[in-house]
Motif scaffolding. Structure first.
Motif, PDB file in Angstrom:
ATOM      1  N   THR A 131       0.836  -1.206   0.000  1.00 23.87           N
ATOM      2  CA  THR A 131       0.000   0.000   0.000  1.00 23.87           C
ATOM      3  C   THR A 131       0.871   1.255   0.000  1.00 23.87           C
ATOM      4  N   CYS A 132       1.853   1.312   0.905  1.00 23.10           N
ATOM      5  CA  CYS A 132       2.725   2.496   0.971  1.00 23.10           C
ATOM      6  C   CYS A 132       3.518   2.642  -0.319  1.00 23.10           C
ATOM      7  N   ASN A 133       3.987   1.520  -0.858  1.00 19.33           N
ATOM      8  CA  ASN A 133       4.778   1.607  -2.083  1.00 19.33           C
ATOM      9  C   ASN A 133       3.916   2.103  -3.239  1.00 19.33           C
ATOM     10  N   TYR A 134       2.660   1.635  -3.261  1.00 22.15           N
ATOM     11  CA  TYR A 134       1.723   2.092  -4.298  1.00 22.15           C
ATOM     12  C   TYR A 134       1.499   3.593  -4.155  1.00 22.15           C
ATOM     13  N   ILE A 135       1.269   4.059  -2.924  1.00 20.41           N
ATOM     14  CA  ILE A 135       1.006   5.489  -2.689  1.00 20.41           C
ATOM     15  C   ILE A 135       2.226   6.318  -3.116  1.00 20.41           C
ATOM     16  N   LEU A 136       3.422   5.896  -2.703  1.00 19.24           N
ATOM     17  CA  LEU A 136       4.634   6.663  -3.033  1.00 19.24           C
ATOM     18  C   LEU A 136       4.859   6.704  -4.544  1.00 19.24           C
ATOM     19  N   THR A 137       4.593   5.581  -5.210  1.00 10.63           N
ATOM     20  CA  THR A 137       4.778   5.528  -6.666  1.00 10.63           C
ATOM     21  C   THR A 137       3.799   6.471  -7.361  1.00 10.63           C
ATOM     22  N   ARG A 138       2.526   6.389  -6.981  1.00 12.50           N
ATOM     23  CA  ARG A 138       1.492   7.196  -7.649  1.00 12.50           C
ATOM     24  C   ARG A 138       1.691   8.687  -7.377  1.00 12.50           C
ATOM     25  N   MET A 139       2.147   9.023  -6.168  1.00 17.86           N
ATOM     26  CA  MET A 139       2.381  10.442  -5.865  1.00 17.86           C
ATOM     27  C   MET A 139       3.542  10.972  -6.704  1.00 17.86           C
ATOM     28  N   ALA A 140       4.616  10.166  -6.805  1.00 20.64           N
ATOM     29  CA  ALA A 140       5.808  10.633  -7.521  1.00 20.64           C
ATOM     30  C   ALA A 140       5.572  10.656  -9.028  1.00 20.64           C
ATOM     31  N   GLU A 141       4.910   9.632  -9.549  1.00 23.93           N
ATOM     32  CA  GLU A 141       4.850   9.507 -11.008  1.00 23.93           C
ATOM     33  C   GLU A 141       3.636  10.153 -11.641  1.00 23.93           C
ATOM     34  N   GLU A 142       2.521  10.193 -10.912  1.00 23.52           N
ATOM     35  CA  GLU A 142       1.293  10.750 -11.501  1.00 23.52           C
ATOM     36  C   GLU A 142       0.881  12.042 -10.813  1.00 23.52           C
ATOM     37  N   GLY A 143       1.638  12.447  -9.808  1.00 24.85           N
ATOM     38  CA  GLY A 143       1.296  13.689  -9.110  1.00 24.85           C
ATOM     39  C   GLY A 143       0.002  13.600  -8.314  1.00 24.85           C
ATOM     40  N   GLU A 184      13.724  15.581  -7.938  1.00 16.81           N
ATOM     41  CA  GLU A 184      14.616  16.544  -8.594  1.00 16.81           C
ATOM     42  C   GLU A 184      16.078  16.091  -8.562  1.00 16.81           C
ATOM     43  N   GLN A 185      16.379  15.191  -7.590  1.00 16.60           N
ATOM     44  CA  GLN A 185      17.772  14.699  -7.485  1.00 16.60           C
ATOM     45  C   GLN A 185      17.920  13.308  -8.110  1.00 16.60           C
ATOM     46  N   ASP A 186      17.012  12.948  -9.004  1.00 16.37           N
ATOM     47  CA  ASP A 186      17.000  11.621  -9.619  1.00 16.37           C
ATOM     48  C   ASP A 186      16.920  10.515  -8.562  1.00 16.37           C
ATOM     49  N   ALA A 187      16.210  10.838  -7.500  1.00 12.60           N
ATOM     50  CA  ALA A 187      16.010   9.866  -6.412  1.00 12.60           C
ATOM     51  C   ALA A 187      14.512   9.795  -6.139  1.00 12.60           C
ATOM     52  N   THR A 188      14.147   8.933  -5.221  1.00 10.43           N
ATOM     53  CA  THR A 188      12.741   8.865  -4.837  1.00 10.43           C
ATOM     54  C   THR A 188      12.664   8.409  -3.389  1.00 10.43           C
ATOM     55  N   ILE A 189      11.444   8.319  -2.867  1.00  9.97           N
ATOM     56  CA  ILE A 189      11.299   7.932  -1.454  1.00  9.97           C
ATOM     57  C   ILE A 189      10.628   6.566  -1.375  1.00  9.97           C
ATOM     58  N   LEU A 223      15.847  -1.593  -4.583  1.00  5.82           N
ATOM     59  CA  LEU A 223      14.665  -1.499  -3.716  1.00  5.82           C
ATOM     60  C   LEU A 223      13.632  -0.501  -4.251  1.00  5.82           C
ATOM     61  N   VAL A 224      13.983   0.192  -5.328  1.00  7.76           N
ATOM     62  CA  VAL A 224      12.992   1.112  -5.932  1.00  7.76           C
ATOM     63  C   VAL A 224      12.135   0.318  -6.916  1.00  7.76           C
ATOM     64  N   VAL A 225      11.067  -0.267  -6.355  1.00  6.61           N
ATOM     65  CA  VAL A 225      10.108  -1.012  -7.190  1.00  6.61           C
ATOM     66  C   VAL A 225       8.818  -0.197  -7.243  1.00  6.61           C
ATOM     67  N   GLN A 226       7.976  -0.546  -8.208  1.00  3.52           N
ATOM     68  CA  GLN A 226       6.800   0.294  -8.482  1.00  3.52           C
ATOM     69  C   GLN A 226       5.510  -0.331  -7.946  1.00  3.52           C
ATOM     70  N   GLY A 227       4.523   0.530  -7.745  1.00  5.29           N
ATOM     71  CA  GLY A 227       3.177   0.072  -7.405  1.00  5.29           C
ATOM     72  C   GLY A 227       3.147  -0.778  -6.151  1.00  5.29           C
ATOM     73  N   SER A 228       2.367  -1.853  -6.206  1.00  3.21           N
ATOM     74  CA  SER A 228       2.203  -2.688  -5.002  1.00  3.21           C
ATOM     75  C   SER A 228       3.331  -3.703  -4.830  1.00  3.21           C
ATOM     76  N   LEU A 229       4.392  -3.566  -5.603  1.00  2.00           N
ATOM     77  CA  LEU A 229       5.501  -4.523  -5.469  1.00  2.00           C
ATOM     78  C   LEU A 229       6.210  -4.358  -4.134  1.00  2.00           C
ATOM     79  N   ASN A 230       6.756  -5.454  -3.649  1.00  2.00           N
ATOM     80  CA  ASN A 230       7.690  -5.444  -2.515  1.00  2.00           C
ATOM     81  C   ASN A 230       9.054  -5.833  -3.069  1.00  2.00           C
ATOM     82  N   ALA A 231      10.105  -5.454  -2.353  1.00  3.77           N
ATOM     83  CA  ALA A 231      11.457  -5.880  -2.751  1.00  3.77           C
ATOM     84  C   ALA A 231      12.257  -6.114  -1.485  1.00  3.77           C
TER      85      ALA A 231
END
Ligand code: HSE
Length: 330
Positions: free
Chosen positions: A169-181, A249-254, A280-288
């Motif tokens: 859930t958190c990974n999905y939220i972080l992905t959608r916030m970063a990629e789709e605004g 902006e720093q080519d990184a993500t959370i 460890l930077v996986v997208q959507g509901s993925l875990n790593a």
């Protein structure tokens, strides 16, 4: 050889199990089922498709006069599948159901994190005393067979450390916030609609769910006896959209990262800024998950960490592995 199961819980995970039983010829027979308001028992087998229809139409899986406890204590089954929502504080009512099933000599497979995080030692001893199995692959990282891998396949290794994205859930939220605004609220609503979130989604966003998974890993793989209080927990609920934008902006993500380094007594869960190319930077509901071992070196695992069929995959695997192990009545 057919195996009889009783299923407690018909939410996202329970429905996933029923879907698999209706779609695939697994040799698994459903002889009992219960949700929070009703239950059904039939030693001859409950037709799964009509059960799914009834649940969809009425919201109930059976009769109001039959409780989950009745199904657990009086049902005819080989394996109890406990898939009710997690209560990380009390572990109930699931722990009571699991104790009752193990005590009567039935195997237990669960996706419920509460009983494992709170009572792993007691429940695994109870299973041993009664000559049955207690399995819980679905409690950590959804479809990724991480517990089996760490406990069995990597059994000859010393596992020095584990780092992971453990909440879909958190990974999905972080992905959608970063990629789709998307806003935090929009992304959380989507994750709930997709069946990733816990019944109480504050468990996800405040980091409790991922921290409980760290407790399960520490206590089962490293045989520790830690509790949620041992984990230094920071969730994503206070993370701002601005923080995510600055990382981008720093080519990184959370990402929300769990860490276990037993030699340093480090048990931590926190949002971390990490480079976008990091495994460890996986997208959507993925875990790593990255594990650091002495013989096998570093290993990386990734896959769906939440979802109905994905979690059911782990449950069905546990059921079939118990059937395999006890085939022939041993
Ligand atoms: N709510 C959990 C998650 C489900 O989002 O990861 C799987 O444990």
């Amino acid at each position: 050889m057919p195996v009889r199961i009783a299923l407690i819980g018909t939410g996202s995970v329970g429905k996933g199990v029923l879907e698999v039983l209706s779609r695939k010829n697994t040799g698994i027979i459903l002889t009992g089922v219960a949700d929070s308001r009703s239950g059904l028992m039939d030693p001859g087998g409950i037709p799964v498709s009509s059960l799914l229809d009834r649940k969809k139409k009425t919201g109930l899986c059976g009769e109001r006069s039959i409780s989950a406890l009745k199904v657990v204590t009086e049902g005819e089954y080989d394996i109890l599948v406990e898939a009710s929502p997690t209560d990380a504080v009390t572990g109930e009512p699931a722990t009571g159901y699991i104790r009752a099933a193990l005590s009567r000599g039935s195997h237990v497979v669960t996706s419920n994190k509460g009983p494992v995080a709170l009572h792993y030692r007691e429940l695994s001893n109870l299973a041993r005393e009664n000559g049955v199995s207690f399995r819980f692959e679905a409690t950590v990282a959804g479809a990724i067979p991480i517990l089996h891998t760490l406990l069995d396949s990597l059994g000859g290794n010393e596992i020095h450390a584990l780092y992971g994205v453990l909440n879909g859930t958190c990974n999905y939220i972080l992905t959608r916030m970063a990629e789709e605004g998307l806003s935090y609220r929009q992304a959380l609503d989507e994750a709930r609609a997709l069946g990733y979130a816990e019944a109480d989604p504050t468990y996800d966003v405040k980091g409790i769910d991922a921290a409980v998974k760290l407790v399960i890993l520490a206590n089962t793989v490293w045989k520790k006896e830690i509790t949620l209080d041992t984990i230094d927990i920071t969730g994503i609920d206070l993370l701002t959209e601005e923080a995510i934008r600055l990382a981008e902006e720093q080519d990184a993500t959370i990402r929300l990262i769990g860490e276990i380094v037993p030699a340093e007594n480090l048990y931590r869960l926190s949002p971390r800024i990490i480079p976008k190319h990091h495994p460890l930077v996986v997208q959507g509901s993925l875990n790593a998950i990255i594990v650091r071992t002495d013989l096998a070196g570093d290993l990386i695992f990734a896959g769906k960490g939440a979802g109905s069929l994905e979690t059911a995959s782990a449950i069905i695997g546990d059921i079939l592995s118990i059937r395999e192990r006890y085939a022939g009545g041993n």
